[in-house]
Design a protein around this motif. Structure first.
Motif, PDB file in Angstrom:
ATOM      1  N   GLN A 122       0.797  -1.063  -0.223  1.00 17.39           N
ATOM      2  CA  GLN A 122       0.184   0.536  -0.313  1.00 17.39           C
ATOM      3  C   GLN A 122       1.175   1.120  -0.030  1.00 17.39           C
ATOM      4  OE1 GLN A 122      -2.194  -0.896   3.262  1.00 17.39           O
ATOM      5  NE2 GLN A 122      -3.892  -1.408   2.173  1.00 17.39           N
ATOM      6  N   HIS A 123       1.862   1.744   1.156  1.00 12.80           N
ATOM      7  CA  HIS A 123       2.891   2.291   0.643  1.00 12.80           C
ATOM      8  C   HIS A 123       3.923   2.063  -0.389  1.00 12.80           C
ATOM      9  CE1 HIS A 123       1.884   3.560   4.514  1.00 12.80           C
ATOM     10  NE2 HIS A 123       1.645   2.390   5.322  1.00 12.80           N
ATOM     11  N   ILE A 124       3.962   1.438  -1.308  1.00 14.56           N
ATOM     12  CA  ILE A 124       4.583   1.664  -2.770  1.00 14.56           C
ATOM     13  C   ILE A 124       4.007   2.721  -3.368  1.00 14.56           C
ATOM     14  CG2 ILE A 124       5.693   0.443  -4.058  1.00 14.56           C
ATOM     15  CD1 ILE A 124       6.522  -1.065  -2.083  1.00 14.56           C
ATOM     16  N   TYR A 125       2.490   2.097  -3.523  1.00 11.12           N
ATOM     17  CA  TYR A 125       2.087   2.366  -4.636  1.00 11.12           C
ATOM     18  C   TYR A 125       0.544   3.642  -4.297  1.00 11.12           C
ATOM     19  CZ  TYR A 125       3.532  -1.455  -6.389  1.00 11.12           C
ATOM     20  OH  TYR A 125       4.834  -2.619  -6.923  1.00 11.12           O
ATOM     21  N   GLU A 126       0.496   3.711  -2.837  1.00 11.98           N
ATOM     22  CA  GLU A 126       0.099   4.702  -2.600  1.00 11.98           C
ATOM     23  C   GLU A 126       0.154   5.954  -2.769  1.00 11.98           C
ATOM     24  OE1 GLU A 126      -2.980   3.489   0.575  1.00 11.98           O
ATOM     25  OE2 GLU A 126      -3.385   1.895  -0.516  1.00 11.98           O
ATOM     26  N   ASN A 127      -0.794   7.618  -3.342  1.00 16.08           N
ATOM     27  CA  ASN A 127       0.067   8.159  -3.928  1.00 16.08           C
ATOM     28  C   ASN A 127      -0.036   9.526  -2.326  1.00 16.08           C
ATOM     29  OD1 ASN A 127       0.484   8.506  -6.468  1.00 16.08           O
ATOM     30  ND2 ASN A 127      -1.636   8.671  -7.280  1.00 16.08           N
ATOM     31  N   LYS A 128      -0.770   8.630  -2.012  1.00 16.65           N
ATOM     32  CA  LYS A 128      -0.448   9.920  -0.477  1.00 16.65           C
ATOM     33  C   LYS A 128       0.010   9.207   0.727  1.00 16.65           C
ATOM     34  CE  LYS A 128      -6.139  10.085  -0.627  1.00 16.65           C
ATOM     35  NZ  LYS A 128      -7.228  10.238   0.169  1.00 16.65           N
ATOM     36  N   SER A 129       1.177   7.784   0.515  1.00 19.43           N
ATOM     37  CA  SER A 129       1.974   7.160   1.896  1.00 19.43           C
ATOM     38  C   SER A 129       3.052   8.335   1.437  1.00 19.43           C
ATOM     39  CB  SER A 129       2.167   5.633   1.477  1.00 19.43           C
ATOM     40  OG  SER A 129       3.083   6.018   2.500  1.00 19.43           O
ATOM     41  N   THR A 130       3.675   8.684   2.255  1.00 19.24           N
ATOM     42  CA  THR A 130       4.921   9.626   2.367  1.00 19.24           C
ATOM     43  C   THR A 130       6.421   8.969   2.735  1.00 19.24           C
ATOM     44  OG1 THR A 130       4.715  10.760   5.113  1.00 19.24           O
ATOM     45  CG2 THR A 130       4.087  12.141   2.583  1.00 19.24           C
ATOM     46  N   ILE A 131       5.783   7.943   3.551  1.00 17.90           N
ATOM     47  CA  ILE A 131       6.762   7.246   4.621  1.00 17.90           C
ATOM     48  C   ILE A 131       8.533   6.695   3.415  1.00 17.90           C
ATOM     49  CG2 ILE A 131       6.923   4.532   5.443  1.00 17.90           C
ATOM     50  CD1 ILE A 131       4.317   4.663   6.272  1.00 17.90           C
ATOM     51  N   LEU A 132       7.556   6.265   2.258  1.00 17.59           N
ATOM     52  CA  LEU A 132       8.731   6.236   1.464  1.00 17.59           C
ATOM     53  C   LEU A 132       9.490   6.796   0.599  1.00 17.59           C
ATOM     54  CD1 LEU A 132       7.862   2.620   0.506  1.00 17.59           C
ATOM     55  CD2 LEU A 132       9.123   2.733   1.664  1.00 17.59           C
ATOM     56  N   GLU A 133       8.882   8.306   0.585  1.00 18.65           N
ATOM     57  CA  GLU A 133       9.769   9.569  -0.197  1.00 18.65           C
ATOM     58  C   GLU A 133      11.128   9.592  -0.229  1.00 18.65           C
ATOM     59  OE1 GLU A 133       7.536  13.324   1.574  1.00 18.65           O
ATOM     60  OE2 GLU A 133       6.217  12.654   0.373  1.00 18.65           O
ATOM     61  N   SER A 134      12.174   8.750   0.854  1.00 21.62           N
ATOM     62  CA  SER A 134      13.985   8.943   0.729  1.00 21.62           C
ATOM     63  C   SER A 134      14.013   7.459   0.250  1.00 21.62           C
ATOM     64  CB  SER A 134      14.260   9.807   1.899  1.00 21.62           C
ATOM     65  OG  SER A 134      13.819   8.742   3.164  1.00 21.62           O
ATOM     66  N   TRP A 135      14.368   7.724  -0.068  1.00 20.90           N
ATOM     67  CA  TRP A 135      15.878   6.627  -0.437  1.00 20.90           C
ATOM     68  C   TRP A 135      16.403   5.767   0.684  1.00 20.90           C
ATOM     69  CZ3 TRP A 135      15.190   3.729  -4.619  1.00 20.90           C
ATOM     70  CH2 TRP A 135      15.004   4.708  -5.790  1.00 20.90           C
TER      71      TRP A 135
END
Length: 353
Positions: A122-135
């Motif tokens: 969900q966090h990879i593919y949902e646009n609203k997620s910000t958890i994976l914004e940084s490498w």
């Protein structure tokens, strides 16, 4: 009649032995009450081989109840008590805690802790997620997941093959640390049937080891599946789906995505499949390293893939994660004491420790 059937199932599923070992055992009635008789409003998902429900036990403890479908009763293996006991008593910090089991049904029901922050998928593919914004967060999550799988393969008292590694089985907790779920199912299922279960899950086909079509799933199958998860983290590209949400076309596109990814790494065109806009020069070097690890995990031959121990070590070089050495030593000490206790018990000397 129903009470008699529950007792038969309890005994057949090893209830008396697990009870002696002080494993948390739930009654069928307790779990029915916790999930409001498995009401659809508490249903979290249906993964084609089981139903998953959210429930509340002991007043306010939220849990997840996994209820396998009856059609799979013939593939549940016997004598799973040792592995199950180990998982319940000593779980890795990046594995969803297995809280207990219900043995009064034909197929045991597994009870897990509830992780509130959604799945990695969900966090990879949902646009609203910000958890994976940084490498950095991507590297951290990959490293945590690798260590958890390595624990199952190498450090658990009994080697455990997960058999269904995918981003949808990786949850993020309140601290956004990854926790792998669904490992209890692999303990219950006979090894020769794990590939059947995996291939029946339409949303898992793209993660399945190409070698598994000719044999049972192995630790190297888990390595392949983890390689697919690394590709997802690096590309953050969701396979196209039809309106029905599930299609064999989706699987073909996912496989093509993997082949394209491998070609881009080997052909030094990684920038074509990964966005480097926010990556620093140092991060780009780490991205390249992780991509190369993924390619090795995705080798068509299991014999050529690295072990999860090697993968975990290499990812730890990319993103070192802190380990609680005292906790690790305590776990090792507890395992050693258990082994010693078993040996002394056989000699009639268990009262010495």
């Amino acid at each position: 009649m129903r009470l008699r059937l529950r007792k038969i199932n309890f005994r057949r599923n090893g209830g008396e032995l697990l009870q002696q070992r002080k494993v948390q055992i739930f009654t069928e009635e307790e779990l029915a009450k916790a999930t409001n008789d498995y009401n659809d409003s508490n249903k979290l998902n249906d993964d084609h081989s089981s139903y998953v429900y959210k429930g509340t036990i002991a007043g306010d403890t939220v849990v997840v109840v996994k209820k396998p479908q009856d059609e799979h009763k013939s593939i549940i293996r016997q004598h799973f008590e040792d592995e199950l006991e180990f998982l319940m008593r000593r779980s890795h910090k990046n594995m969803v805690k297995l809280k207990g089991i219900c043995l009064e049904t034909k197929i045991p029901l597994l009870v897990y802790e509830h992780i509130p922050n959604g799945t990695l998928f969900q966090h990879i593919y949902e646009n609203k997620s910000t958890i994976l914004e940084s490498w950095e967060d991507c590297f951290r999550i990959a490293t945590q997941a690798a260590h958890a799988i390595d624990y199952m393969h190498s450090y658990a008292k009994f080697q455990i093959v997960h058999g269904n590694i995918k981003s949808a089985n990786m949850f993020l907790d309140k601290e956004n640390s990854v926790k792998i779920s669904d490992f209890g199912t692999s303990v219950l299922i006979s090894p020769e049937h794990r590939d059947i279960i995996a291939t029946q899950k339409k949303d898992s086909l793209g993660y399945i080891d190409p070698e598994s079509t000719t044999g049972e799933l192995t630790t190297q199958s888990d390595v392949y599946s983890f390689g697919v998860v690394l590709v997802e983290l690096l590309t953050r590209k969701k396979p196209d789906v039809t309106k029905s949400g599930e299609s064999i076309i989706t699987i073909h596109r996912l496989i093509n995505t993997i082949h394209h990814f491998i070609s881009s790494v080997k052909g030094d065109t990684l920038s074509n499949v990964i966005s480097f806009e926010s990556a620093s020069q140092d991060e780009m070097k780490k991205i390249r390293t992780v991509a190369e690890i993924a390619v090795r995990c995705l080798d068509q031959s299991g014999a050529n893939r690295p072990t999860m121990s090697v993968v975990a070590l290499e990812l730890a070089d990319v993103y070192p994660i802190s380990t609680d050495k005292e906790e690790d030593e305590e776990t090792k000490r507890e395992v050693d004491v258990d082994d010693l206790s078993s040996c002394l018990s056989c000699l009639g000397m268990d009262s010495c420790i």
